[in-house]
Scaffold this motif. Structure first.
Motif, PDB file in Angstrom:
ATOM      1  N   THR A   1      -2.785 -14.321 -38.358  1.00 57.97           N
ATOM      2  CA  THR A   1      -1.856 -14.830 -37.936  1.00 57.97           C
ATOM      3  C   THR A   1      -1.931 -14.646 -36.217  1.00 57.97           C
ATOM      4  N   LEU A   2      -2.968 -13.529 -35.960  1.00 58.21           N
ATOM      5  CA  LEU A   2      -2.984 -13.020 -34.557  1.00 58.21           C
ATOM      6  C   LEU A   2      -3.951 -13.321 -33.785  1.00 58.21           C
ATOM      7  N   ASN A   3      -4.065 -13.206 -32.501  1.00 59.05           N
ATOM      8  CA  ASN A   3      -5.124 -13.382 -31.655  1.00 59.05           C
ATOM      9  C   ASN A   3      -5.387 -12.392 -30.721  1.00 59.05           C
ATOM     10  N   THR A   4      -6.380 -12.339 -29.934  1.00 55.16           N
ATOM     11  CA  THR A   4      -6.587 -11.346 -28.856  1.00 55.16           C
ATOM     12  C   THR A   4      -5.303 -10.954 -27.988  1.00 55.16           C
TER      13      THR A   4
ATOM     14  N   HIS B   1     -11.348  -1.319 -30.198  1.00 55.41           N
ATOM     15  CA  HIS B   1     -11.938  -2.669 -29.947  1.00 55.41           C
ATOM     16  C   HIS B   1     -11.012  -3.707 -30.861  1.00 55.41           C
ATOM     17  N   ILE B   2     -10.333  -4.482 -30.039  1.00 50.86           N
ATOM     18  CA  ILE B   2      -9.525  -5.728 -30.408  1.00 50.86           C
ATOM     19  C   ILE B   2     -10.226  -6.547 -31.403  1.00 50.86           C
ATOM     20  N   ASP B   3     -11.434  -6.854 -31.066  1.00 46.15           N
ATOM     21  CA  ASP B   3     -12.133  -7.757 -32.049  1.00 46.15           C
ATOM     22  C   ASP B   3     -12.228  -7.040 -33.214  1.00 46.15           C
TER      23      ASP B   3
ATOM     24  N   LEU C   1      -0.162  -4.333 -26.615  1.00 45.10           N
ATOM     25  CA  LEU C   1       0.278  -3.253 -27.179  1.00 45.10           C
ATOM     26  C   LEU C   1      -0.523  -2.237 -26.424  1.00 45.10           C
ATOM     27  N   TYR C   2      -1.399  -2.475 -25.584  1.00 51.06           N
ATOM     28  CA  TYR C   2      -2.280  -1.538 -24.648  1.00 51.06           C
ATOM     29  C   TYR C   2      -1.668  -1.590 -23.288  1.00 51.06           C
ATOM     30  N   ASP C   3      -0.556  -2.119 -22.989  1.00 53.05           N
ATOM     31  CA  ASP C   3      -0.149  -2.010 -21.350  1.00 53.05           C
ATOM     32  C   ASP C   3       0.884  -0.791 -21.435  1.00 53.05           C
TER      33      ASP C   3
END
Length: 278
Positions: free
Chosen positions: A267-270, A240-242, A276-278
């Motif tokens: 400092t990051l967003n979705t 879960h990225i969130d 990283l999941y590609d």
């Protein structure tokens, strides 16, 4: 996605260290943050299959670190190497001042007794009571039959287990058999078992993967309320990225058999993580 590797922070943003004056009124130099885990050029392979290589990072006391990446990138393997459950192929891992790459079996057992583990499989003993399952979290420190069942456990251990159950809101179910619990209740018991020994480091490997979204959200919220209160260093994996962005102070990202990301979550967003999941 381009590689993003940022300098590791001197200390968690939520826990600043302020210099204090000495007897002459001169400010003392702030103490360096305590490093609970340091991996240096860590590599792991199974046979000819390289899982990851040249992985380096430091975990500061009290940080919550999310380890993210696609299936098969070696997240669980990295956690197992960090706990000394499996050896690294090369490099070094120092956990709570112990070099796990040269430590004896006895030293590794003592180290793991100072750590807690919560996994997506609750791994409760179905026919035993909730209380007995939590008491088993003390087996690392007190091996033997007395900590297999609450019927044999010392009073102090039963009290510690009840305190842990109270923290997860399940003290009223202490004598219920574990196979009569819901999935969310089972994971709460697993959390109680992980914290009963007052660990210095907690490892959570997909702690809500087997739960429905509502129960998973409840478990994550409870888990991090507890660890924040106790100042425990946490490493957790999640699809879960969130969750990674919301509960992690730092994000470590594995891809292409290497550490591709080490950055503050703030400092990051979705979109940064989705690559990283590609």
């Amino acid at each position: 996605m381009s590689d993003v590797v940022l300098e590791q922070p001197d200390a968690p943003e939520a826990h600043p260290v302020h210099p204090l004056p000495n007897e002459t009124g001169t400010p003392l130099k702030a103490a360096a943050p305590y490093i609970d885990v340091e991996a240096e050029r860590m590599s792991k392979r199974f046979g000819s299959n390289e899982i990851f290589s040249d992985v380096s990072f430091k975990l500061v006391r009290g940080e919550a670190v999310a380890l993210v990446g696609a299936n098969g990138t070696g997240k669980s393997t990295l956690l197992r190497c960090m706990m000394g459950l499996i050896p690294v192929a090369s490099g070094k891992v120092v956990v709570l001042d112990l070099d796990t790459t040269t430590a004896s079996s006895r030293e590794l057992r003592a180290l793991r007794a100072r750590m807690g583990l919560v996994s997506q499989k609750h791994n409760l003993v179905p026919r035993l009571t909730v209380l007995s399952n939590v008491i088993q979290g003390l087996l690392g420190r007190h091996p033997g039959i007395r900590h297999w069942s609450h019927s044999f456990a010392p009073a102090a251990s039963r009290a510690a287990a009840m305190e842990a159950l109270d923290k997860v809101g399940l003290s009223d179910l202490a004598l219920r058999r574990a196979d009569r619990l819901s999935g969310g209740q089972s994971q709460r018991v697993a959390i109680a078992r992980a914290i009963v020994g007052k660990p210095e480091i907690l490892i959570a490997d997909e702690p809500c993967a087997s739960l429905d979204p509502a129960a998973g959200e409840d478990v994550m919220k409870l888990f991090f309320e507890l660890v924040r209160q106790q100042g425990i260093t946490v490493v957790f994996t999640s699809h879960h990225i969130d969750h990674a962005l919301r509960y992690g102070d730092r994000i470590l990202g594995l891809a292409d058999r290497s550490l591709k990301l080490d950055a503050r979550a703030s400092t990051l967003n979705t979109a940064d993580l989705r690559g990283l999941y590609d």
